[in-house]
Motif scaffolding. Structure first.
Motif, PDB file in Angstrom:
ATOM      1  N   MET A  25       0.792  -1.209  -0.278  1.00  0.00           N
ATOM      2  CA  MET A  25       0.016   0.178   0.107  1.00  0.00           C
ATOM      3  C   MET A  25       0.917   1.061   0.066  1.00  0.00           C
ATOM      4  O   MET A  25       0.508   2.183  -0.688  1.00  0.00           O
ATOM      5  N   ASP A  26       1.928   1.173   0.876  1.00  0.00           N
ATOM      6  CA  ASP A  26       2.862   2.301   0.850  1.00  0.00           C
ATOM      7  C   ASP A  26       3.341   2.814  -0.214  1.00  0.00           C
ATOM      8  O   ASP A  26       3.705   3.890  -0.790  1.00  0.00           O
ATOM      9  N   LYS A  27       3.718   1.904  -1.147  1.00  0.00           N
ATOM     10  CA  LYS A  27       4.339   2.120  -2.448  1.00  0.00           C
ATOM     11  C   LYS A  27       3.538   2.380  -3.551  1.00  0.00           C
ATOM     12  O   LYS A  27       3.729   3.184  -4.545  1.00  0.00           O
ATOM     13  N   TYR A  28       2.405   1.726  -3.597  1.00  0.00           N
ATOM     14  CA  TYR A  28       1.392   1.750  -4.859  1.00  0.00           C
ATOM     15  C   TYR A  28      -0.113   2.439  -4.428  1.00  0.00           C
ATOM     16  O   TYR A  28      -0.510   2.868  -5.486  1.00  0.00           O
ATOM     17  N   GLY A  29      -0.493   2.413  -3.539  1.00  0.00           N
ATOM     18  CA  GLY A  29      -1.777   2.987  -3.033  1.00  0.00           C
ATOM     19  C   GLY A  29      -1.907   4.405  -3.565  1.00  0.00           C
ATOM     20  O   GLY A  29      -0.981   5.389  -3.352  1.00  0.00           O
ATOM     21  N   ILE A  30      -2.995   4.742  -4.230  1.00  0.00           N
ATOM     22  CA  ILE A  30      -2.970   6.371  -4.694  1.00  0.00           C
ATOM     23  C   ILE A  30      -3.204   7.115  -3.723  1.00  0.00           C
ATOM     24  O   ILE A  30      -2.968   8.543  -3.923  1.00  0.00           O
TER      25      ILE A  30
END
Length: 288
Positions: A25-30
């Protein structure tokens, strides 16, 4: 020790499950930026789940902050039993005055079925055409490419849609769509296009709608869409479950960005088919 390229932690498996999901989530979550995500991230990482179910609930709650309402978790059982057969072929009806009606439902089939889905429409389109109704009501999404390919003859050859994530901007044109599906590209038909929407028009169904946004001689009828017009990507989690995370938003040719908000029609009406038919029949020049 490495397994399938993922570092295996020696800590509690439930805590490791949450940590892996949070890293994704930290890397890819919008929406995984700013104070709200910082607090949600900290809360998830300091939680002490005693069961897998508790860990998954923590992931779900964090996912709603990192990815918004379109983000969800598929358990191992749901991944294993994921039924891709619950969809219908499109329908094409020839109408009077050189008009046609295309019912474009959701699609979740395989490659061969995607070809059949698109060609069901393309093979039924007459060359002498004065206007088209594309019905997206009830289309909850799935694989958007066969849907767009089915009606690509009413789209220009330029960029029809963009996906914007935190890390890149991807442009989609008609050539890419037809190649992705595996069909031959056909010549564009210049005619008025009416699109019908309702509150069940969602996700990839909304993406099809956005492909037509900003085009001349195009009008939408019905009620606002569901508001799930965003890019979702599945990420594998330990044990076979999947985090389906919203990683980007849809960008129309107009420059408008769409994600969690419904798309309002040009004409709000409880009789979209009838109103669309009237609009098409009243066009002074149907064939441009």
């Amino acid at each position: 020790m490495l397994t399938a390229g993922v570092m295996v932690s020696c800590s509690d498996p439930n805590t490791s499950y949450v940590k892996k999901a949070v890293r994704i989530m930290d890397k890819y979550g919008i929406y995984a930026q700013g104070p709200e995500w910082k607090n949600a991230k900290q809360e998830a990482l300091t939680a002490k789940p005693s069961t897998l179910e508790e860990a998954q609930e923590i992931v779900v709650q964090a996912g709603k902050v990192a990815g918004g309402k379109h983000t969800f978790l598929m358990t191992t059982d749901e991944v294993m039993s994921n039924d891709t057969s619950d969809w219908e072929m499109p329908k094409v009806n020839l109408l009077e005055n050189g008009l046609i009606y295309i019912k474009l439902p959701a699609f979740s089939g395989n490659v061969d079925e995607g070809v059949k889905y698109a060609n069901t429409v393309l093979n039924a389109i007459p060359e002498a055409l004065q206007g088209v109704i594309i019905d997206l009501r009830g289309n909850r999404g799935g694989n958007m490419y066969p849907m767009i390919a089915a009606v690509h003859r009413f789209l220009p050859d330029d960029v029809i849609l963009k996906f914007s994530s935190r890390h890149r901007l991807m442009s989609v044109n008609t050539d890419f769509v037809v190649k992705s599906v595996g069909i031959a590209k056909q010549a564009q038909i210049h005619c008025p296009v009416a699109l019908l929407t309702d509150e069940w028009t969602a996700s990839s169904g909304e993406a099809v709608l956005i492909c037509y946004r900003g085009l001349a001689n195009t009008r939408t009828f019905g009620s606002p869409t569901a508001g799930y017009c965003s890019c979702n990507q599945p990420f594998a989690l330990p044990g076979g479950s999947q985090l389906v995370l919203t990683t980007g938003e849809d960008i129309a040719r107009t420059g408008e960005a769409f994600c969690d908000d419904p798309i309002a029609p040009d004409v709000s009406t409880e009789t979209p088919y009838e109103d669309a038919l009237e609009w098409l029949n009243n066009q002074e020049t149907r064939q441009l």
